[in-house]
Design a protein around this motif. Structure first.
Motif, PDB file in Angstrom:
ATOM      1  N   ASN A  19       0.795  -1.238   0.000  1.00  0.00           N
ATOM      2  CA  ASN A  19       0.000   0.000   0.000  1.00  0.00           C
ATOM      3  C   ASN A  19       0.820   1.278   0.000  1.00  0.00           C
ATOM      4  O   ASN A  19       0.298   2.344  -0.318  1.00  0.00           O
ATOM      5  CB  ASN A  19      -0.959   0.019   1.194  1.00  0.00           C
ATOM      6  CG  ASN A  19      -0.293   0.461   2.481  1.00  0.00           C
ATOM      7  OD1 ASN A  19      -0.142   1.642   2.769  1.00  0.00           O
ATOM      8  ND2 ASN A  19       0.137  -0.500   3.288  1.00  0.00           N
ATOM      9  N   HIS A  22       0.878   3.944  -2.786  1.00  0.00           N
ATOM     10  CA  HIS A  22      -0.137   5.010  -2.826  1.00  0.00           C
ATOM     11  C   HIS A  22       0.388   6.249  -2.107  1.00  0.00           C
ATOM     12  O   HIS A  22       0.258   7.371  -2.601  1.00  0.00           O
ATOM     13  CB  HIS A  22      -1.434   4.531  -2.169  1.00  0.00           C
ATOM     14  CG  HIS A  22      -2.516   5.574  -2.137  1.00  0.00           C
ATOM     15  ND1 HIS A  22      -2.572   6.546  -1.165  1.00  0.00           N
ATOM     16  CD2 HIS A  22      -3.576   5.806  -2.973  1.00  0.00           C
ATOM     17  CE1 HIS A  22      -3.615   7.329  -1.391  1.00  0.00           C
ATOM     18  NE2 HIS A  22      -4.240   6.912  -2.480  1.00  0.00           N
ATOM     19  N   GLY A 100      -9.546   1.495  -2.823  1.00  0.00           N
ATOM     20  CA  GLY A 100      -8.466   2.455  -3.050  1.00  0.00           C
ATOM     21  C   GLY A 100      -7.681   2.154  -4.306  1.00  0.00           C
ATOM     22  O   GLY A 100      -7.355   3.060  -5.084  1.00  0.00           O
ATOM     23  N   ALA A 101      -7.368   0.867  -4.525  1.00  0.00           N
ATOM     24  CA  ALA A 101      -6.544   0.483  -5.672  1.00  0.00           C
ATOM     25  C   ALA A 101      -7.261   0.743  -6.993  1.00  0.00           C
ATOM     26  O   ALA A 101      -6.668   1.265  -7.943  1.00  0.00           O
ATOM     27  CB  ALA A 101      -6.155  -0.992  -5.560  1.00  0.00           C
ATOM     28  N   SER A 103      -9.622   2.899  -7.526  1.00  0.00           N
ATOM     29  CA  SER A 103      -9.717   4.359  -7.710  1.00  0.00           C
ATOM     30  C   SER A 103      -8.427   4.904  -8.312  1.00  0.00           C
ATOM     31  O   SER A 103      -8.455   5.785  -9.185  1.00  0.00           O
ATOM     32  CB  SER A 103     -10.004   5.042  -6.368  1.00  0.00           C
ATOM     33  OG  SER A 103     -11.238   4.611  -5.841  1.00  0.00           O
ATOM     34  N   CYS A 104      -7.289   4.398  -7.844  1.00  0.00           N
ATOM     35  CA  CYS A 104      -6.002   4.813  -8.411  1.00  0.00           C
ATOM     36  C   CYS A 104      -5.914   4.464  -9.890  1.00  0.00           C
ATOM     37  O   CYS A 104      -5.451   5.270 -10.710  1.00  0.00           O
ATOM     38  CB  CYS A 104      -4.849   4.148  -7.664  1.00  0.00           C
ATOM     39  SG  CYS A 104      -4.598   4.739  -5.983  1.00  0.00           S
ATOM     40  N   SER A 125      -9.598   7.165  -3.284  1.00  0.00           N
ATOM     41  CA  SER A 125      -8.362   6.394  -3.087  1.00  0.00           C
ATOM     42  C   SER A 125      -7.812   6.615  -1.681  1.00  0.00           C
ATOM     43  O   SER A 125      -7.264   5.689  -1.068  1.00  0.00           O
ATOM     44  CB  SER A 125      -7.315   6.782  -4.141  1.00  0.00           C
ATOM     45  OG  SER A 125      -6.688   8.011  -3.834  1.00  0.00           O
ATOM     46  N   TRP A 129      -7.311   3.705   1.034  1.00  0.00           N
ATOM     47  CA  TRP A 129      -5.970   3.525   1.602  1.00  0.00           C
ATOM     48  C   TRP A 129      -5.995   3.626   3.122  1.00  0.00           C
ATOM     49  O   TRP A 129      -5.533   2.712   3.825  1.00  0.00           O
ATOM     50  CB  TRP A 129      -5.029   4.578   1.010  1.00  0.00           C
ATOM     51  CG  TRP A 129      -3.650   4.579   1.579  1.00  0.00           C
ATOM     52  CD1 TRP A 129      -2.684   3.623   1.438  1.00  0.00           C
ATOM     53  CD2 TRP A 129      -3.072   5.605   2.404  1.00  0.00           C
ATOM     54  NE1 TRP A 129      -1.540   3.986   2.117  1.00  0.00           N
ATOM     55  CE2 TRP A 129      -1.747   5.194   2.703  1.00  0.00           C
ATOM     56  CE3 TRP A 129      -3.537   6.832   2.888  1.00  0.00           C
ATOM     57  CZ2 TRP A 129      -0.895   5.968   3.493  1.00  0.00           C
ATOM     58  CZ3 TRP A 129      -2.681   7.608   3.670  1.00  0.00           C
ATOM     59  CH2 TRP A 129      -1.380   7.172   3.963  1.00  0.00           C
ATOM     60  N   GLY A 198      -2.335   1.031  -8.564  1.00  0.00           N
ATOM     61  CA  GLY A 198      -3.451   0.150  -8.261  1.00  0.00           C
ATOM     62  C   GLY A 198      -3.119  -1.313  -8.492  1.00  0.00           C
ATOM     63  O   GLY A 198      -3.461  -2.184  -7.681  1.00  0.00           O
TER      64      GLY A 198
END
Length: 437
Positions: A19, A22, A100-101, A103-104, A125, A129, A198
């Motif tokens: 993570n 990010h 989150g991933a 969204s990235c 994201s 995260w 992501g």
């Protein structure tokens, strides 16, 4: 569960590896620079149109962080309480991770024409995260004994720094030499970097998801889940009266985290907007921060073993005060680089020590660790909300980020004074040993 199991501990640490890309690419380096350039107004001014409002791109970035963490702080109590009572802690960690991933990955489509949806994706994201880290942190007291908290926490942060640096180097190679990859459009390398974040995050998260336990199911309780979720948070708050050192630590943690995490989110924007530093120079500087941060995590873990967690944290916060003073007077790229490297040295160390110190202060007989770490993470999220809001508001009112830096300096001073109220457990035990001898 067997504690200090090498396989499980290493798998837990790998979520930092997964993570942290990010935190580096989206929060600290490529995305802030890309955001600052893409969100410029039609005339090239720093003001941008957001739902009809003319707002500086740097302020919009800061406010997006504030709102995102406010939403996370609202969701966390509910989710962690349900996780504790259903034994599905890992499921919630997976949900936030994938949110989150993905969204990235969708930020690949971020252009001037998609500014508004991209701002929402950036916020989402952040929610994914920060939400996943709540459950990740709560595993520490379950998989390790107290004497290993500092070392394992530092190992996780160090792996996070190393993994994120590797991906950043790949992304940086695309930005510096796009022709090598057959890329002709200027914005594509940066947008591909959001996509790789992501993919990296999801791929390496499968390691902890495979080895970490799902969680222990509790006896079913009556009542609405929403009520029970916030009841758990209220219960932890009530227990703080019986644990004065934990309460004092959380109050200090809330204040100094306001400053620390705000600097993490706005440092690159400060360099790009206030100092007008080139994008490539900023990204390379952030890369150096990560490399220095690996050493910093272990240095502060060692320091805590020598003088205790609280005194080590006080040294770190005192350094942050110096960082803010230096940043206020910074006018040149070389000065910015020196300050940035100092940030790297203390950034990971303080975060790592804060997590392990809190884990040590949680009563040993506690089984609902997710609820306790929910309280910890809600405290952190609210600190980020207030810190980034203050930073953005001061800039908006005064027109200068340097005044916002001064506000952060005051915040760190208050945090240092609050830490001073807490006796160091290391010194306390040394005094007891001396009396016995």
């Amino acid at each position: 569960m067997e504690k200090n199991n090498r396989t499980i501990v290493n798998a837990w640490c790998m979520y930092d590896w997964a993570n942290s890309v990010h935190a580096l690419v989206i929060i600290s380096s490529i995305f802030p620079v890309y955001f600052s350039a893409t969100a410029l107004g039609a005339s090239g001014t720093p003001d941008t149109n957001f739902f009809g409002l003319q707002i500086k791109s740097s302020v919009l970035f800061s406010y997006t962080v504030s709102v995102s963490f406010l939403i996370t702080a609202s969701l966390v109590p509910l989710c962690t309480a349900i996780a504790d009572f259903t034994g599905k802690k890992k499921r919630f960690m997976q949900f936030f991770c994938y949110t989150g991933a993905i969204s990235c990955m969708l930020l690949y489509f971020f252009t001037k024409d998609t500014l508004i949806p991209s701002v929402f994706l950036f916020g989402l994201s952040l929610i994914g995260w920060s939400g996943s880290i709540v459950f990740y942190d709560s595993y520490l007291p379950e998989i390790a004994t107290e004497d290993k908290f500092d070392a394992y926490s530092a190992r996780g942060f160090s792996l996070g720094y190393l993994g994120s640096v590797l991906l950043l180097l790949f992304n940086l190679s695309m930005i510096l030499a796009p022709q090598f990859y057959g890329i002709t459009e200027k914005s594509v390398p940066a947008r591909i970097s959001f996509l790789t974040v992501g993919l990296w995050w999801i791929l390496f998260a499968q390691i902890p998801f495979h080895y970490l336990p799902a969680g222990k199911k509790k006896e079913k309780r009556d009542g609405n889940w929403l009520f029970n979720g916030f009841l758990e948070l209220k219960k932890v708050y009530g227990r703080l009266k019986e644990q004065p050192y934990l309460a004092k630590f959380l109050s200090a943690f809330f204040i100094y985290t306001m400053g620390l995490r705000t600097v993490m989110y706005v440092a690159t924007i400060f360099g790009a907007t206030e100092l007008k530093l080139p994008s490539q120079s900023l990204i390379i500087t952030v890369l150096l921060i990560q490399l220095v941060g690996i050493a910093g995590s272990y240095i502060f873990a060692w320091l805590s073993g020598q003088i205790g967690n609280i005194y080590a944290l006080m040294i770190g916060v005192a350094i942050w005060i110096g960082i803010c003073a230096g940043a206020y007077h910074t006018t040149e790229a070389r000065e910015f680089d020196i300050i940035a490297c100092t940030v790297g040295m203390v950034m990971g160390g303080i975060q790592s020590l804060s997590r392990s110190t809190y884990a040590k202060l949680i009563p040993e007989n506690v089984t609902d660790t997710a609820s306790y770490f929910s309280f910890y993470d809600v405290t952190e999220k609210l600190a980020i909300v207030l810190g980034t809001f203050i930073y953005g508001a001061v800039e908006q009112m005064t027109g200068s980020m340097r005044n916002s830096i001064l506000a952060l300096l005051v915040i760190f001073i208050i945090g240092l004074l609050l830490l001073y109220r807490i006796p160091s457990r290391k010194v306390y035990h040394l005094k007891l040993d001396h009396r016995e001898n």
